[in-house]
Design an enzyme around this catalytic site. Structure first.
Site, short mmCIF file in Angstrom:
data_model
loop_
_atom_site.label_atom_id
_atom_site.label_comp_id
_atom_site.label_asym_id
_atom_site.label_seq_id
_atom_site.Cartn_x
_atom_site.Cartn_y
_atom_site.Cartn_z
N VAL A 117 -13.91 47.73 -51.22
CA VAL A 117 -12.70 47.44 -51.99
C VAL A 117 -12.30 45.97 -51.85
O VAL A 117 -11.19 45.60 -52.22
CB VAL A 117 -11.53 48.35 -51.53
CG1 VAL A 117 -11.84 49.81 -51.84
CG2 VAL A 117 -11.24 48.18 -50.04
N ASP A 118 -13.21 45.13 -51.35
CA ASP A 118 -12.88 43.75 -51.04
C ASP A 118 -13.15 42.76 -52.16
O ASP A 118 -12.75 41.60 -52.09
CB ASP A 118 -13.60 43.29 -49.77
CG ASP A 118 -15.11 43.55 -49.81
OD1 ASP A 118 -15.73 43.35 -50.88
OD2 ASP A 118 -15.66 43.96 -48.77
N HIS A 133 -14.41 53.05 -55.16
CA HIS A 133 -13.16 53.35 -54.46
C HIS A 133 -12.02 52.41 -54.85
O HIS A 133 -11.02 52.34 -54.15
CB HIS A 133 -13.39 53.28 -52.95
CG HIS A 133 -14.37 54.30 -52.46
ND1 HIS A 133 -15.16 54.13 -51.34
CD2 HIS A 133 -14.70 55.52 -52.96
CE1 HIS A 133 -15.93 55.19 -51.17
NE2 HIS A 133 -15.66 56.05 -52.14
N CYS A 141 1.47 51.71 -59.70
CA CYS A 141 2.69 52.50 -59.50
C CYS A 141 2.37 53.97 -59.71
O CYS A 141 1.81 54.35 -60.75
CB CYS A 141 3.78 52.05 -60.47
SG CYS A 141 5.28 53.08 -60.41
#
Length: 289
Positions: A117-118, A133, A141
């Site tokens: 997720v980087d 992911h 939101c």
């Protein structure tokens, strides 16, 4: 160490230094799908969850159920993530990320699926990366679905928490920093700018399902591949391991480069226990000969 697996007999044969040429032969045929995990980013200073032993070496990460069910859990997450995000945002692509981007540039890849997720694979120049992911550089939101850049939330949290300068005892690969409870209790969380709803990083938490359309896309990409190349993943979590099983069921050869054994070794034609950056750099050089 190199392990060449005869899948029909499920026997692992210790190979000599011929692992890299074998991997190069497989990649040279093209249509390779890369499946990357946290091990690809460790050389950028982002730790993985398990290390070479496969055992989890830090506290369990936040779950979706805890995050959505408790205001205290959300305060804990955002306090820790607000600090940890600085570490993730400062990280830079390493030689392994650059090598994957180079393989794509040479037309050898059919696609890239990352469990990370980087955003470092994209920062290295890769295009069309499927973020299995999600990504930490976006925020969503939970009420209205609005998505905004993480840097905007970072500015708002800084404004709401002046003087927040806690020191992290450790950083997890999802950007979750380990800090004292007293610091967490004083942290102020902000809501969605549009509707005031609960904000969540645009990543898949443990206990949360990957969107079905994204999973189907990965399945289709995997079964049509010339080979599946797993980089830096122990495959302990089903989320990534299922694509290795899917490739094996469809007769797609699987190659793995990882530090330590993986859950998918039994399905692999070739498994290299080796550091990612040097090995992938050498792979690119080998293919250039």
């Amino acid at each position: 160490m190199t392990r060449v697996v005869e899948s029909t007999a499920a026997v692992e044969i210790e190979a000599r230094a011929d692992g890299l040429p074998l991997l190069a032969d497989l990649v040279a045929d093209g249509d390779v799908v890369v499946l990357s995990g946290a091990g690809l980013s460790t050389e950028s200073g982002i730790p993985d969850y398990r290390g070479e032993t496969g055992r989890r070496r830090r506290a369990d990460p936040m779950t979706y159920q805890a995050f959505t069910g408790s205001e205290a859990a959300r305060r804990r997450y955002w306090a820790r993530s607000h600090l940890g995000w600085r570490h993730i945002a400062a990280a830079r692509p390493n030689a392994g990320h650059r090598a994957v981007a180079e393989l794509q540039r040479r037309g050898l890849l059919a696609g890239i699926i990352t469990q990370n997720v980087d955003g470092l694979q994209q920062a290295a120049g890769a295009d069309g990366v499927i973020e299995l992911h999600g990504a930490l550089d976006r925020v969503v939101c939970l009420a209205c679905g609005d998505r905004t850049p993480r840097r905007r939330l970072d500015a708002r949290l800084r404004a709401a928490n002046p003087g927040f300068e806690a020191r992290a005892d450790a950083i997890n690969p999802d950007g979750d920093a380990v800090i004292p409870d007293a610091v967490i209790d004083a942290f102020r969380v902000v809501g969605c700018e549009r509707c005031g709803g609960v904000l969540k990083p645009d990543v898949i938490f443990f206990g949360e399902n990957v969107p079905p359309a994204r999973v189907r896309e990965c399945y289709a990409l995997t079964e049509g591949a010339g080979a599946l190349l797993v980089l830096g993943s122990s495959l302990t979590v089903l989320s990534g391991y299922r694509f290795v099983r899917h490739a094996a069921r469809h007769g797609v050869p699987v190659a793995i480069v990882n530090r330590g054994a993986t859950r998918g070794d039994e399905h692999a034609l070739l498994a290299l226990d080796a550091p990612l950056g040097p090995t992938l750099t050498a792979l690119v050089d080998e293919l250039g000969r």
